[in-house]
Motif scaffolding. Sequence first.
Motif, short mmCIF file in Angstrom:
data_model
loop_
_atom_site.label_atom_id
_atom_site.label_comp_id
_atom_site.label_asym_id
_atom_site.label_seq_id
_atom_site.Cartn_x
_atom_site.Cartn_y
_atom_site.Cartn_z
N MET A 1 0.82 -1.19 0.00
CA MET A 1 0.00 0.00 0.00
C MET A 1 0.87 1.25 0.00
SD MET A 1 -3.12 0.91 0.06
CE MET A 1 -4.16 2.24 0.43
N ILE A 2 2.01 1.19 0.63
CA ILE A 2 2.89 2.36 0.70
C ILE A 2 3.47 2.68 -0.67
CG2 ILE A 2 5.10 1.31 1.25
CD1 ILE A 2 3.80 4.09 3.32
N ASN A 3 3.68 1.66 -1.53
CA ASN A 3 4.22 1.90 -2.87
C ASN A 3 3.22 2.64 -3.75
OD1 ASN A 3 6.64 0.71 -2.28
ND2 ASN A 3 5.99 -1.32 -2.98
N VAL A 4 1.95 2.43 -3.53
CA VAL A 4 0.92 3.13 -4.30
C VAL A 4 0.99 4.62 -4.03
CG1 VAL A 4 -1.55 3.39 -4.64
CG2 VAL A 4 -0.57 1.12 -4.39
N LEU A 5 1.28 4.99 -2.82
CA LEU A 5 1.35 6.40 -2.46
C LEU A 5 2.59 7.09 -3.02
CD1 LEU A 5 0.21 6.13 1.26
CD2 LEU A 5 -1.18 6.78 -0.71
N LYS A 6 3.64 6.31 -3.31
CA LYS A 6 4.88 6.87 -3.83
C LYS A 6 5.01 6.70 -5.35
CE LYS A 6 7.52 6.22 0.37
NZ LYS A 6 8.74 5.67 0.96
N TYR A 7 3.88 6.49 -6.03
CA TYR A 7 3.91 6.26 -7.47
C TYR A 7 4.40 7.50 -8.20
CZ TYR A 7 2.31 5.52 -12.22
OH TYR A 7 2.25 5.39 -13.58
N LYS A 8 5.34 7.30 -9.14
CA LYS A 8 5.84 8.40 -9.96
C LYS A 8 5.59 8.05 -11.42
CE LYS A 8 9.97 9.79 -9.06
NZ LYS A 8 11.40 9.84 -8.71
N ARG A 9 5.26 9.06 -12.22
CA ARG A 9 5.06 8.83 -13.65
C ARG A 9 6.37 8.44 -14.31
NH1 ARG A 9 2.67 13.95 -16.15
NH2 ARG A 9 3.58 12.91 -17.93
N PRO A 10 6.29 7.61 -15.36
CA PRO A 10 7.51 7.28 -16.10
C PRO A 10 8.13 8.55 -16.69
CG PRO A 10 5.71 5.85 -16.76
CD PRO A 10 5.14 6.89 -15.88
N SER A 11 9.40 8.50 -16.94
CA SER A 11 10.07 9.69 -17.48
C SER A 11 9.57 10.01 -18.88
CB SER A 11 11.58 9.48 -17.50
OG SER A 11 11.91 8.55 -18.51
N PHE A 12 9.82 11.22 -19.30
CA PHE A 12 9.37 11.71 -20.59
C PHE A 12 9.88 10.85 -21.73
CE2 PHE A 12 10.27 14.41 -24.28
CZ PHE A 12 8.98 14.78 -24.61
N TRP A 13 11.14 10.45 -21.70
CA TRP A 13 11.73 9.71 -22.82
C TRP A 13 11.19 8.30 -22.93
CZ3 TRP A 13 13.40 12.51 -26.42
CH2 TRP A 13 13.97 13.73 -26.15
#
Length: 53
Positions: free
Chosen positions: A1-13
């Motif tokens: 559950m903690i990983n869901v809160l730290k989700y980051k979008r993939p990089s632009f490239w």
Amino acid sequence: MINVLKYKRPSFWILVVGVITIIIISIGLISNSINKKSGNTGGFQKVKNFRKK
């Protein structure tokens, strides 16, 4: 559950490479090249002849 809160979008490239890959694959699948030497019509001629019967 903690990983869901730290989700980051993939990089632009990564997104750019993914979109370009999808476009290239789509163009390859849409263009139905017919090899006239081998008589390969992609199965469309078989369907056309089947419907005539």
